[in-house]
Design a protein around this motif. Structure first.
Motif, mmCIF file in Angstrom:
data_model
loop_
_atom_site.group_PDB
_atom_site.id
_atom_site.type_symbol
_atom_site.label_atom_id
_atom_site.label_comp_id
_atom_site.label_asym_id
_atom_site.label_seq_id
_atom_site.Cartn_x
_atom_site.Cartn_y
_atom_site.Cartn_z
ATOM 1 N N GLU A 91 -26.470 11.394 34.326
ATOM 2 C CA GLU A 91 -25.818 10.844 33.580
ATOM 3 C C GLU A 91 -27.215 9.567 34.444
ATOM 4 O O GLU A 91 -27.236 8.572 34.476
ATOM 5 C CB GLU A 91 -25.011 9.803 33.774
ATOM 6 C CG GLU A 91 -24.221 8.816 33.817
ATOM 7 C CD GLU A 91 -23.012 8.318 34.347
ATOM 8 O OE1 GLU A 91 -22.238 7.287 33.284
ATOM 9 O OE2 GLU A 91 -21.986 9.884 34.245
ATOM 10 N N VAL A 94 -30.720 10.357 32.699
ATOM 11 C CA VAL A 94 -30.264 9.407 31.827
ATOM 12 C C VAL A 94 -31.012 8.268 31.528
ATOM 13 O O VAL A 94 -31.488 7.578 30.747
ATOM 14 C CB VAL A 94 -29.649 10.110 30.994
ATOM 15 C CG1 VAL A 94 -29.156 9.499 29.277
ATOM 16 C CG2 VAL A 94 -29.858 12.255 30.072
ATOM 17 N N LEU A 105 -35.670 14.166 24.723
ATOM 18 C CA LEU A 105 -34.984 15.085 26.314
ATOM 19 C C LEU A 105 -34.516 16.663 26.360
ATOM 20 O O LEU A 105 -33.857 17.021 25.112
ATOM 21 C CB LEU A 105 -33.388 14.212 26.755
ATOM 22 C CG LEU A 105 -33.442 13.133 26.949
ATOM 23 C CD1 LEU A 105 -32.460 12.661 27.281
ATOM 24 C CD2 LEU A 105 -34.907 12.479 27.370
ATOM 25 N N ILE A 121 -24.398 12.784 28.423
ATOM 26 C CA ILE A 121 -25.557 12.083 27.378
ATOM 27 C C ILE A 121 -25.323 10.900 27.148
ATOM 28 O O ILE A 121 -25.215 10.275 27.355
ATOM 29 C CB ILE A 121 -26.349 12.862 27.028
ATOM 30 C CG1 ILE A 121 -27.439 14.423 28.097
ATOM 31 C CG2 ILE A 121 -27.664 12.431 25.718
ATOM 32 C CD1 ILE A 121 -27.517 15.179 27.664
ATOM 33 N N LEU A 125 -26.076 7.185 27.561
ATOM 34 C CA LEU A 125 -25.816 6.258 26.460
ATOM 35 C C LEU A 125 -25.409 4.696 25.506
ATOM 36 O O LEU A 125 -26.246 4.157 25.790
ATOM 37 C CB LEU A 125 -26.920 7.342 24.885
ATOM 38 C CG LEU A 125 -27.471 7.870 25.240
ATOM 39 C CD1 LEU A 125 -27.641 9.015 23.826
ATOM 40 C CD2 LEU A 125 -29.370 8.169 25.737
ATOM 41 N N TYR A 136 -32.283 14.618 22.282
ATOM 42 C CA TYR A 136 -31.676 15.393 23.205
ATOM 43 C C TYR A 136 -31.260 16.976 22.452
ATOM 44 O O TYR A 136 -30.718 16.889 21.621
ATOM 45 C CB TYR A 136 -30.903 15.359 23.605
ATOM 46 C CG TYR A 136 -29.667 14.687 23.293
ATOM 47 C CD1 TYR A 136 -28.657 15.691 23.692
ATOM 48 C CD2 TYR A 136 -29.365 13.427 23.462
ATOM 49 C CE1 TYR A 136 -26.869 15.708 22.836
ATOM 50 C CE2 TYR A 136 -28.269 13.215 23.030
ATOM 51 C CZ TYR A 136 -26.851 13.699 22.813
ATOM 52 O OH TYR A 136 -25.490 14.228 22.228
#
Length: 177
Positions: A91, A94, A105, A121, A125, A136
């Motif tokens: 986390e 990211v 990613l 993820i 985001l 990703y």
């Protein structure tokens, strides 16, 4: 300019590490080519823990000379909390990658456990993941040479001593999570 990130893990004793290799798009192909020239005949991928020490030294030195930067995320670990440890590091990674304007990613696949990463993820985001323009995916490292970088860097960093010294030229940031 958007960057690409390649992400792998390493676990050592009581430390869990996530390594993110950050590659400028113009360096993707050259770095990939340099890595594939390091394969021995019949070898499909570089996996650091299976290499013998003299070869590890060669690989670490070559990887330390690549045009990449890496970020290390470290936390304490126990076998019971390893998945939670990974997700905490992931986390944070990211969020840092969003600040770098990351475009893609790529994670070393852990098969069924990839679902945990996807949840983390999505949460990292935020409410509008599409607005970040980040894509990703989880891929097998045998077919993705740039995943060999975070594998090697995480292994060397976790091993400490001369291994860590060899790889430090590409380590830009170390974050304790």
């Amino acid at each position: 300019m958007p960057v690409h990130a390649f992400i792998d893990e390493s676990a050592r004793a009581q430390t869990y590490l996530i390594c993110v290799a950050i590659v400028d798009p113009a360096q993707l192909s050259p770095a990939r080519k340099q890595l594939t020239t390091l394969l021995l005949p019949g070898q499909r991928e570089l996996h650091f823990k299976t290499e013998k020490p003299p070869r590890r030294r060669l690989l670490a030195d070559r990887i330390a000379g690549l045009p990449v930067t890496t970020y290390i995320y470290a936390t304490g670990r126990t076998p019971k909390t390893e998945e939670q440890d990974r997700q905490r590091c992931l986390e944070r990674a990211v969020r840092d990658l969003m600040d770098l304007n990351a475009h893609r990613l790529v994670f070393d696949s852990r098969d069924l456990r990839d679902r945990h990463d996807r949840t983390t993820i999505y949460r990292a985001l935020g409410r509008r993941p599409a607005a970040t323009n980040i894509t990703y995916e989880h891929l097998n490292s045998a077919g993705t040479p740039l995943l060999w970088i975070p594998d090697a860097v995480a292994w060397c960093y976790g091993a400490g001593g001369d291994w860590r010294r060899r790889i430090m030229p590409v380590v830009t940031k170390v974050t304790e999570v």
